[in-house]
Scaffold this motif. Structure first.
Motif, PDB file in Angstrom:
ATOM      1  N   ARG A 139       0.840  -1.208   0.000  1.00  0.00           N
ATOM      2  CA  ARG A 139       0.000   0.000   0.000  1.00  0.00           C
ATOM      3  C   ARG A 139       0.870   1.251   0.000  1.00  0.00           C
ATOM      4  O   ARG A 139       0.542   2.244  -0.664  1.00  0.00           O
ATOM      5  CB  ARG A 139      -0.944  -0.027   1.204  1.00  0.00           C
ATOM      6  N   GLU A 140       1.974   1.213   0.718  1.00  0.00           N
ATOM      7  CA  GLU A 140       2.917   2.330   0.719  1.00  0.00           C
ATOM      8  C   GLU A 140       3.532   2.525  -0.669  1.00  0.00           C
ATOM      9  O   GLU A 140       3.661   3.652  -1.153  1.00  0.00           O
ATOM     10  CB  GLU A 140       4.014   2.064   1.752  1.00  0.00           C
ATOM     11  N   ILE A 141       3.876   1.416  -1.318  1.00  0.00           N
ATOM     12  CA  ILE A 141       4.497   1.475  -2.648  1.00  0.00           C
ATOM     13  C   ILE A 141       3.513   2.018  -3.682  1.00  0.00           C
ATOM     14  O   ILE A 141       3.852   2.902  -4.478  1.00  0.00           O
ATOM     15  CB  ILE A 141       5.001   0.082  -3.060  1.00  0.00           C
ATOM     16  N   ARG A 142       2.301   1.499  -3.675  1.00  0.00           N
ATOM     17  CA  ARG A 142       1.346   1.935  -4.694  1.00  0.00           C
ATOM     18  C   ARG A 142       0.942   3.389  -4.502  1.00  0.00           C
ATOM     19  O   ARG A 142       0.650   4.095  -5.474  1.00  0.00           O
ATOM     20  CB  ARG A 142       0.119   1.032  -4.712  1.00  0.00           C
ATOM     21  N   GLU A 143       0.923   3.856  -3.259  1.00  0.00           N
ATOM     22  CA  GLU A 143       0.625   5.259  -2.998  1.00  0.00           C
ATOM     23  C   GLU A 143       1.721   6.133  -3.599  1.00  0.00           C
ATOM     24  O   GLU A 143       1.438   7.133  -4.276  1.00  0.00           O
ATOM     25  CB  GLU A 143       0.523   5.496  -1.493  1.00  0.00           C
ATOM     26  N   ALA A 144       2.973   5.748  -3.380  1.00  0.00           N
ATOM     27  CA  ALA A 144       4.096   6.509  -3.913  1.00  0.00           C
ATOM     28  C   ALA A 144       4.128   6.468  -5.436  1.00  0.00           C
ATOM     29  O   ALA A 144       4.598   7.400  -6.088  1.00  0.00           O
ATOM     30  CB  ALA A 144       5.411   5.969  -3.346  1.00  0.00           C
ATOM     31  N   ALA A 145       3.611   5.375  -6.005  1.00  0.00           N
ATOM     32  CA  ALA A 145       3.604   5.208  -7.455  1.00  0.00           C
ATOM     33  C   ALA A 145       2.393   5.856  -8.120  1.00  0.00           C
ATOM     34  O   ALA A 145       2.275   5.844  -9.351  1.00  0.00           O
ATOM     35  CB  ALA A 145       3.649   3.724  -7.809  1.00  0.00           C
ATOM     36  N   GLY A 146       1.484   6.392  -7.332  1.00  0.00           N
ATOM     37  CA  GLY A 146       0.278   7.004  -7.886  1.00  0.00           C
ATOM     38  C   GLY A 146      -0.726   6.001  -8.395  1.00  0.00           C
ATOM     39  O   GLY A 146      -1.520   6.294  -9.293  1.00  0.00           O
ATOM     40  N   LEU A 147      -0.714   4.801  -7.808  1.00  0.00           N
ATOM     41  CA  LEU A 147      -1.625   3.740  -8.253  1.00  0.00           C
ATOM     42  C   LEU A 147      -2.528   3.271  -7.114  1.00  0.00           C
ATOM     43  O   LEU A 147      -2.883   2.098  -7.029  1.00  0.00           O
ATOM     44  CB  LEU A 147      -0.816   2.557  -8.811  1.00  0.00           C
ATOM     45  N   ALA A 148      -2.904   4.220  -6.257  1.00  0.00           N
ATOM     46  CA  ALA A 148      -3.772   3.891  -5.132  1.00  0.00           C
ATOM     47  C   ALA A 148      -5.243   3.822  -5.523  1.00  0.00           C
ATOM     48  O   ALA A 148      -6.101   3.523  -4.690  1.00  0.00           O
ATOM     49  CB  ALA A 148      -3.575   4.902  -4.004  1.00  0.00           C
ATOM     50  N   GLY A 149      -5.550   4.106  -6.792  1.00  0.00           N
ATOM     51  CA  GLY A 149      -6.917   4.005  -7.273  1.00  0.00           C
ATOM     52  C   GLY A 149      -7.728   5.261  -7.013  1.00  0.00           C
ATOM     53  O   GLY A 149      -7.244   6.229  -6.435  1.00  0.00           O
ATOM     54  N   GLY A 150      -8.966   5.204  -7.462  1.00  0.00           N
ATOM     55  CA  GLY A 150      -9.858   6.346  -7.304  1.00  0.00           C
ATOM     56  C   GLY A 150     -11.251   5.973  -7.752  1.00  0.00           C
ATOM     57  O   GLY A 150     -11.610   4.795  -7.792  1.00  0.00           O
ATOM     58  N   SER A 151     -12.038   6.971  -8.110  1.00  0.00           N
ATOM     59  CA  SER A 151     -13.433   6.719  -8.470  1.00  0.00           C
ATOM     60  C   SER A 151     -13.572   6.003  -9.809  1.00  0.00           C
ATOM     61  O   SER A 151     -14.585   5.359 -10.069  1.00  0.00           O
ATOM     62  CB  SER A 151     -14.203   8.044  -8.520  1.00  0.00           C
ATOM     63  N   THR A 152     -12.549   6.098 -10.670  1.00  0.00           N
ATOM     64  CA  THR A 152     -12.666   5.512 -12.010  1.00  0.00           C
ATOM     65  C   THR A 152     -11.772   4.302 -12.239  1.00  0.00           C
ATOM     66  O   THR A 152     -11.880   3.653 -13.270  1.00  0.00           O
ATOM     67  CB  THR A 152     -12.325   6.569 -13.080  1.00  0.00           C
TER      68      THR A 152
END
Length: 225
Positions: A139-152
């Protein structure tokens, strides 16, 4: 019960692009301390090229990875014994993957000259990566990578490396004119599925795969009516 090999409900997989994988690897490389960064970069790289389950990778021991002396090109094998269905399997590793693993092991062993575990991949204190630690770190890695997701779009998951490997392997096979039905037992063995039917279901409803099949049909003129 509907007779399918897994549960009736599942999250739609996210099929990583090469750029997204590179971004995740770069983000992993920025973790601290250095041994943790190297551990996660190498671990994610292994998931990318083998389609292993994260639990299988976490539970690898040093003697599960061996060089292929017969090949003589630096390639090797990883023996996966702790599997979901209790089936052991051998997965080939390219020379570049073996080189990356050796480089990581040298750093790990310098950092922890008195090993605390037989595990290949270690956490910051030199112990085997725990299941909860793996989830939190990714979760830390994906947040830093900008892949934490969103509404779409969904957040990146560790299991998406497995989906991406399976999908992209089959897409590459399709685009080079390979026979899908002939490839499925091979891919199923790589993934450690109980049989090809499980792999078919696993890959179902994947838009990227549907697009590759459509390209094949159009190339053969099958789209004309």
């Amino acid at each position: 019960m509907d007779g399918r090999p897994y549960g009736a409900h599942r999250l739609r997989p996210r099929i990583f692009t090469d750029q997204q994988i590179d971004t995740l690897l770069v983000a992993a490389g920025r973790l601290t301390p250095r041994v943790r960064a190297a551990s996660w970069q190498t671990l994610l790289g292994l998931l990318t090229v083998t389609g292993m389950r994260i639990s299988e990778a976490r539970n690898l021991n040093d003697d599960d990875i061996t060089i292929d002396d017969d090949a003589g090109d630096g390639s090797g094998w990883v023996r996966v014994t702790d599997t979901k269905f209790g089936k052991s399997r051998l997965v080939p590793l390219r020379p570049t993957t073996m080189t990356a693993i050796r480089r990581y092991r040298r750093l790990r062993d310098r950092t922890f000259p008195a090993p605390k575990t037989t595990a290949v991949f270690v956490a910051r204190r030199g112990t085997r990566i725990a299941r909860s630690t793996a989830g939190n770190t990714f979760r830390e890695i994906r947040e830093a990578a900008g892949l934490a997701g969103g509404s779409t779009e969904p957040a990146a998951r560790l299991h998406d490396f497995r989906h991406s490997f399976a999908t992209n392997t089959l897409i590459g096979h399709i685009r080079t004119g390979g026979d899908v039905d002939a490839m499925m037992p091979v891919l199923s063995a790589f993934l450690g599925h109980v049989g090809p039917e499980a792999t078919y279901w696993y890959l179902s409803n994947t838009p990227e795969l549907a697009a590759a099949l459509a390209e094949r049909i159009q190339a053969r003129g099958g789209g004309d009516e």
